[in-house]
Scaffold this motif. Structure first.
Motif, PDB file in Angstrom:
ATOM      1  N   GLU A 120      20.550   5.305   0.640  1.00 54.01           N
ATOM      2  CA  GLU A 120      20.131   5.335  -0.910  1.00 54.01           C
ATOM      3  C   GLU A 120      18.704   6.319  -0.888  1.00 54.01           C
ATOM      4  OE1 GLU A 120      18.840   2.951  -4.819  1.00 54.01           O
ATOM      5  OE2 GLU A 120      18.770   1.995  -3.029  1.00 54.01           O
ATOM      6  N   GLU A 121      18.254   6.628  -0.010  1.00 52.45           N
ATOM      7  CA  GLU A 121      17.061   7.367   0.100  1.00 52.45           C
ATOM      8  C   GLU A 121      17.723   8.747   0.615  1.00 52.45           C
ATOM      9  OE1 GLU A 121      13.056   8.332   2.776  1.00 52.45           O
ATOM     10  OE2 GLU A 121      13.448   6.375   2.693  1.00 52.45           O
ATOM     11  N   GLN A 122      18.755   8.862   1.444  1.00 51.80           N
ATOM     12  CA  GLN A 122      19.291  10.146   2.119  1.00 51.80           C
ATOM     13  C   GLN A 122      19.923  10.824   0.607  1.00 51.80           C
ATOM     14  OE1 GLN A 122      21.622   8.240   5.109  1.00 51.80           O
ATOM     15  NE2 GLN A 122      20.624   9.709   6.806  1.00 51.80           N
ATOM     16  N   ALA A 123      20.466   9.834  -0.100  1.00 47.79           N
ATOM     17  CA  ALA A 123      21.532  10.504  -1.328  1.00 47.79           C
ATOM     18  C   ALA A 123      20.508  11.032  -2.398  1.00 47.79           C
ATOM     19  CB  ALA A 123      22.241   9.242  -1.881  1.00 47.79           C
ATOM     20  N   ALA A 124      19.338  10.291  -2.516  1.00 49.03           N
ATOM     21  CA  ALA A 124      18.377  10.923  -3.476  1.00 49.03           C
ATOM     22  C   ALA A 124      17.605  12.276  -3.164  1.00 49.03           C
ATOM     23  CB  ALA A 124      17.357   9.853  -3.713  1.00 49.03           C
ATOM     24  N   ALA A 125      17.244  12.190  -1.594  1.00 45.72           N
ATOM     25  CA  ALA A 125      16.686  13.364  -0.963  1.00 45.72           C
ATOM     26  C   ALA A 125      17.573  14.461  -0.815  1.00 45.72           C
ATOM     27  CB  ALA A 125      16.564  12.930   0.300  1.00 45.72           C
ATOM     28  N   ALA A 126      18.972  14.268  -1.182  1.00 54.02           N
ATOM     29  CA  ALA A 126      19.795  15.491  -1.142  1.00 54.02           C
ATOM     30  C   ALA A 126      19.846  16.177  -2.318  1.00 54.02           C
ATOM     31  CB  ALA A 126      21.339  15.124  -0.574  1.00 54.02           C
ATOM     32  N   THR A 127      19.721  15.269  -3.323  1.00 53.79           N
ATOM     33  CA  THR A 127      19.705  15.730  -4.543  1.00 53.79           C
ATOM     34  C   THR A 127      18.630  16.507  -4.886  1.00 53.79           C
ATOM     35  OG1 THR A 127      21.196  13.995  -5.356  1.00 53.79           O
ATOM     36  CG2 THR A 127      19.907  15.174  -7.104  1.00 53.79           C
ATOM     37  N   VAL A 128      17.374  16.143  -4.564  1.00 54.30           N
ATOM     38  CA  VAL A 128      15.981  16.801  -4.682  1.00 54.30           C
ATOM     39  C   VAL A 128      16.013  18.186  -3.780  1.00 54.30           C
ATOM     40  CG1 VAL A 128      13.793  16.613  -4.539  1.00 54.30           C
ATOM     41  CG2 VAL A 128      15.087  14.614  -5.158  1.00 54.30           C
ATOM     42  N   CYS A 129      16.870  18.041  -2.692  1.00 56.13           N
ATOM     43  CA  CYS A 129      16.975  19.448  -1.964  1.00 56.13           C
ATOM     44  C   CYS A 129      17.604  20.630  -2.843  1.00 56.13           C
ATOM     45  CB  CYS A 129      17.935  19.192  -0.852  1.00 56.13           C
ATOM     46  SG  CYS A 129      17.002  18.319   0.614  1.00 56.13           S
ATOM     47  N   ALA A 130      18.803  20.169  -3.520  1.00 56.69           N
ATOM     48  CA  ALA A 130      19.453  20.897  -4.513  1.00 56.69           C
ATOM     49  C   ALA A 130      18.571  21.544  -5.640  1.00 56.69           C
ATOM     50  CB  ALA A 130      20.712  20.302  -4.893  1.00 56.69           C
ATOM     51  N   ILE A 158      29.351  14.976   7.719  1.00 57.18           N
ATOM     52  CA  ILE A 158      30.387  14.949   8.600  1.00 57.18           C
ATOM     53  C   ILE A 158      30.374  13.680   9.418  1.00 57.18           C
ATOM     54  CG2 ILE A 158      30.763  17.491   8.439  1.00 57.18           C
ATOM     55  CD1 ILE A 158      29.436  17.733  11.250  1.00 57.18           C
ATOM     56  N   ASP A 159      29.275  13.080   9.123  1.00 52.77           N
ATOM     57  CA  ASP A 159      28.911  11.851   9.940  1.00 52.77           C
ATOM     58  C   ASP A 159      29.644  10.492   9.390  1.00 52.77           C
ATOM     59  OD1 ASP A 159      28.086   9.543  11.453  1.00 52.77           O
ATOM     60  OD2 ASP A 159      26.044   9.826  11.019  1.00 52.77           O
ATOM     61  N   GLY A 160      30.869  10.120   9.983  1.00 51.78           N
ATOM     62  CA  GLY A 160      31.536   9.038   9.749  1.00 51.78           C
ATOM     63  C   GLY A 160      30.848   7.662   9.580  1.00 51.78           C
ATOM     64  N   CYS A 161      29.623   7.707  10.084  1.00 56.21           N
ATOM     65  CA  CYS A 161      28.874   6.081  10.122  1.00 56.21           C
ATOM     66  C   CYS A 161      28.007   6.486   9.044  1.00 56.21           C
ATOM     67  CB  CYS A 161      28.046   6.040  11.626  1.00 56.21           C
ATOM     68  SG  CYS A 161      29.334   5.914  12.840  1.00 56.21           S
ATOM     69  N   ALA A 162      27.627   7.438   8.454  1.00 55.18           N
ATOM     70  CA  ALA A 162      26.562   7.470   7.232  1.00 55.18           C
ATOM     71  C   ALA A 162      27.010   7.033   6.089  1.00 55.18           C
ATOM     72  CB  ALA A 162      26.122   8.840   6.929  1.00 55.18           C
ATOM     73  N   SER A 163      26.265   6.394   5.097  1.00 49.81           N
ATOM     74  CA  SER A 163      26.762   5.853   3.974  1.00 49.81           C
ATOM     75  C   SER A 163      27.501   6.889   3.190  1.00 49.81           C
ATOM     76  CB  SER A 163      25.812   5.289   3.097  1.00 49.81           C
ATOM     77  OG  SER A 163      25.003   6.305   2.258  1.00 49.81           O
ATOM     78  N   VAL A 164      28.744   6.365   2.378  1.00 52.81           N
ATOM     79  CA  VAL A 164      29.277   7.391   1.579  1.00 52.81           C
ATOM     80  C   VAL A 164      28.565   8.156   0.595  1.00 52.81           C
ATOM     81  CG1 VAL A 164      31.548   7.483   0.310  1.00 52.81           C
ATOM     82  CG2 VAL A 164      31.675   5.923   2.273  1.00 52.81           C
ATOM     83  N   ALA A 165      27.788   7.261   0.094  1.00 54.31           N
ATOM     84  CA  ALA A 165      26.839   7.839  -1.194  1.00 54.31           C
ATOM     85  C   ALA A 165      25.965   9.072  -0.585  1.00 54.31           C
ATOM     86  CB  ALA A 165      26.307   6.734  -1.615  1.00 54.31           C
ATOM     87  N   ALA A 166      25.227   8.679   0.609  1.00 58.14           N
ATOM     88  CA  ALA A 166      24.796   9.812   1.238  1.00 58.14           C
ATOM     89  C   ALA A 166      25.477  11.069   1.610  1.00 58.14           C
ATOM     90  CB  ALA A 166      23.968   9.132   2.619  1.00 58.14           C
ATOM     91  N   ARG A 167      26.687  10.925   2.255  1.00 60.76           N
ATOM     92  CA  ARG A 167      27.719  11.936   2.647  1.00 60.76           C
ATOM     93  C   ARG A 167      28.057  12.937   1.151  1.00 60.76           C
ATOM     94  NH1 ARG A 167      32.427   9.924   5.865  1.00 60.76           N
ATOM     95  NH2 ARG A 167      32.575  12.224   6.445  1.00 60.76           N
ATOM     96  N   GLN A 168      28.239  12.062   0.137  1.00 64.52           N
ATOM     97  CA  GLN A 168      28.745  12.577  -0.942  1.00 64.52           C
ATOM     98  C   GLN A 168      27.489  13.420  -1.739  1.00 64.52           C
ATOM     99  OE1 GLN A 168      31.033  10.214  -3.542  1.00 64.52           O
ATOM    100  NE2 GLN A 168      30.651  11.303  -5.550  1.00 64.52           N
ATOM    101  N   SER A 169      26.461  13.063  -1.726  1.00 67.17           N
ATOM    102  CA  SER A 169      25.493  13.573  -2.322  1.00 67.17           C
ATOM    103  C   SER A 169      24.984  14.939  -1.220  1.00 67.17           C
ATOM    104  CB  SER A 169      24.132  12.710  -2.174  1.00 67.17           C
ATOM    105  OG  SER A 169      22.864  13.504  -2.820  1.00 67.17           O
ATOM    106  N   CYS A 170      24.982  14.667   0.105  1.00 65.86           N
ATOM    107  CA  CYS A 170      24.727  15.754   0.901  1.00 65.86           C
ATOM    108  C   CYS A 170      25.748  16.983   0.830  1.00 65.86           C
ATOM    109  CB  CYS A 170      24.887  15.425   2.159  1.00 65.86           C
ATOM    110  SG  CYS A 170      23.293  14.662   2.864  1.00 65.86           S
ATOM    111  N   ALA A 171      27.299  16.666   0.442  1.00 61.68           N
ATOM    112  CA  ALA A 171      28.253  17.785   0.211  1.00 61.68           C
ATOM    113  C   ALA A 171      27.928  18.452  -1.194  1.00 61.68           C
ATOM    114  CB  ALA A 171      29.623  17.128   0.012  1.00 61.68           C
ATOM    115  N   SER A 172      27.325  17.816  -2.067  1.00 59.22           N
ATOM    116  CA  SER A 172      27.165  18.401  -3.571  1.00 59.22           C
ATOM    117  C   SER A 172      25.693  19.425  -3.110  1.00 59.22           C
ATOM    118  CB  SER A 172      26.983  17.605  -4.491  1.00 59.22           C
ATOM    119  OG  SER A 172      28.113  16.742  -4.776  1.00 59.22           O
ATOM    120  N   ALA A 173      24.970  18.932  -2.310  1.00 59.70           N
ATOM    121  CA  ALA A 173      23.633  19.649  -2.231  1.00 59.70           C
ATOM    122  C   ALA A 173      23.775  20.771  -1.322  1.00 59.70           C
ATOM    123  CB  ALA A 173      22.593  18.747  -1.508  1.00 59.70           C
TER     124      ALA A 173
END
Length: 426
Positions: A120-130, A158-173
């Motif tokens: 959850e923190e990774q997903a939020a941080a990626a959005t703030v990066c963008a 690209i990390d298959g072990c990371a949470s899907v929400a974090a991966r999705q947010s990182c893709a958009s960012a």
């Protein structure tokens, strides 16, 4: 309403001695896009009276500084609340001067949250990066931040072990940060597109032509990666576009049979964009009859096993896509903000606008009014200073439409010419 962000509800004590709930609420209320004037209400005697602009600005900046301090807190809940508060503030106000002085500190904090935080923190941080990239604009500061954050955003995506929400947010960012910050860097563009491709191409059919069965959450991840990739495709020179069309168009067409409605729609919109770009570089570019038949089926899909809302949404989008493919006619939309407006009159323009809307959410209109980056991208010129003379010299709707479209296309062509000189890198 930015007060709905769940990060503002944790109620965990931060370094200020006030709960993060209070801090988040305060910051977001100061940056509510509903008000264009800087006014802050406090709890001191005389509360309810508007403070002068400078005092309001200082109080707001103090609260933002506290949020930034809280990004380094040991408590994950405190860090998440701070991220959500910054997310709301970055969305609803232009803070370039404030952030430029603190960009390295904030970038370091975001990198730490991305590397060590939970999903959850990774997903939020990626959005703030963008959002940080959008706030800083397309200059050296933004590019410098992207150089730091790109590797970690790509690694999580690209990390298959990371949470899907974090991966999705990182893709958009990754897509947005690259679009804003690496527009003139062919190498960063190629690397980012390659990483995004490695994600959504796992949805492509196998050698026997069979689509893989999607795992839980992967259609959303594939959609985010595909949309981010499509945004970056708009920056590619003609030489690169020709290669991408050959590689991806037929395989994407096969993905129109995906079991997930949102992914089907993302694929359909991307195909329309690729065809539009293909026609721009080659007037003889032709789509296949098989593609049109497939689009007709989706535009009239009446399968009862699909949810009614899914069928309606799908039919609407694919009618648009089919209409464009067959007639080269795009359904125009006008986005209004203040006394201005922009015309969304192409698939490229829609992809760019939708990408900013996803990152800035309801604050996108505020940024269209005041953010030089968005105003440059959409050919709006400097922010308007309204007075009676402006209102007296309004140009016609048609003239504004022509000006906006021409400015947008000219800007894109100029950027592509720069990259064409590095075609060997692409």
């Amino acid at each position: 309403d930015f007060g709905l962000y769940k990060g503002g509800r944790n109620g965990v004590k931060g370094g200020s001695g006030a709960s993060d709930d209070d801090l988040a609420s305060d910051v977001l209320s100061h940056y509510s896009s509903a008000s264009e004037n800087a006014s802050v209400l406090d709890d001191s005697p005389g509360a309810g009276e508007p403070l002068d602009e400078q005092t309001a600005q200082e109080e707001t900046e103090d609260k933002l500084k506290q949020c930034i301090d809280n990004l380094m807190d040991k408590s994950a809940k405190t860090r998440l609340a701070a991220l959500e508060s910054l997310r709301g503030a970055f969305s609803s106000r232009l803070l370039c001067d404030f952030l430029t002085e603190r960009r390295l500190t904030i970038s370091d904090c975001l990198e730490r949250s991305l590397r060590k935080g939970g999903g959850e923190e990774q997903a939020a941080a990626a959005t703030v990066c963008a959002q940080l990239c959008v706030q800083l604009g397309g200059g050296d500061e933004s590019e410098e931040g992207f150089k730091i954050l790109r590797p970690v955003l790509s690694a999580i995506m690209i990390d298959g072990c990371a949470s899907v929400a974090a991966r999705q947010s990182c893709a958009s960012a990754l897509g947005m940060c690259c679009y804003v910050s690496a527009a003139e860097d062919g190498e960063d563009l190629v690397k980012s597109m390659s990483h995004l491709e490695s994600v959504f191409t796992t949805s492509y059919p196998n050698f026997e032509g069979t689509l893989p069965t999607p795992k839980a959450g992967t259609p959303g991840l594939h959609s985010a990666a595909l949309h981010a990739w499509a945004l970056l495709v708009t920056l590619c020179p003609a030489s690169r576009l020709t290669v991408l069309l050959d590689i991806h168009l037929l395989k994407l067409q096969a993905c129109l049979e995906s079991s997930d409605v949102n992914y089907r729609i993302a694929v359909g919109e991307t195909i329309a964009l690729l065809v539009e770009l293909g026609r721009d570089i080659d007037r003889e570019f032709e789509d296949s009859d098989m593609l049109c038949e497939c689009l007709k089926g989706l535009a009239t899909d009446g399968n009862k096993h699909r949810a009614k809302n899914d069928r309606r949404k799908q039919r609407s989008i694919f009618r648009e896509v089919l209409h464009y493919i067959e007639n080269e006619d795009f359904t125009e939309e006008k986005i209004r903000f203040g006394v201005e407006g922009i015309y969304i009159d192409s698939w490229m323009r829609r992809r760019v606008y939708d990408a900013f809307k996803e990152v800035l959410e309801s604050g996108v209109r505020h940024h269209l009014q005041f953010n030089p980056l968005l105003r440059d991208i959409f050919g709006l010129g400097p922010p308007l200073i309204l007075d009676s003379s402006v209102k007296a010299s309004k140009i016609s709707r048609f003239e504004k439409h022509l000006f906006n479209s021409a400015a947008f296309k000219a800007r894109t062509k100029l950027r592509n010419k720069v990259r064409d000189k590095r075609a060997d890198v692409m």
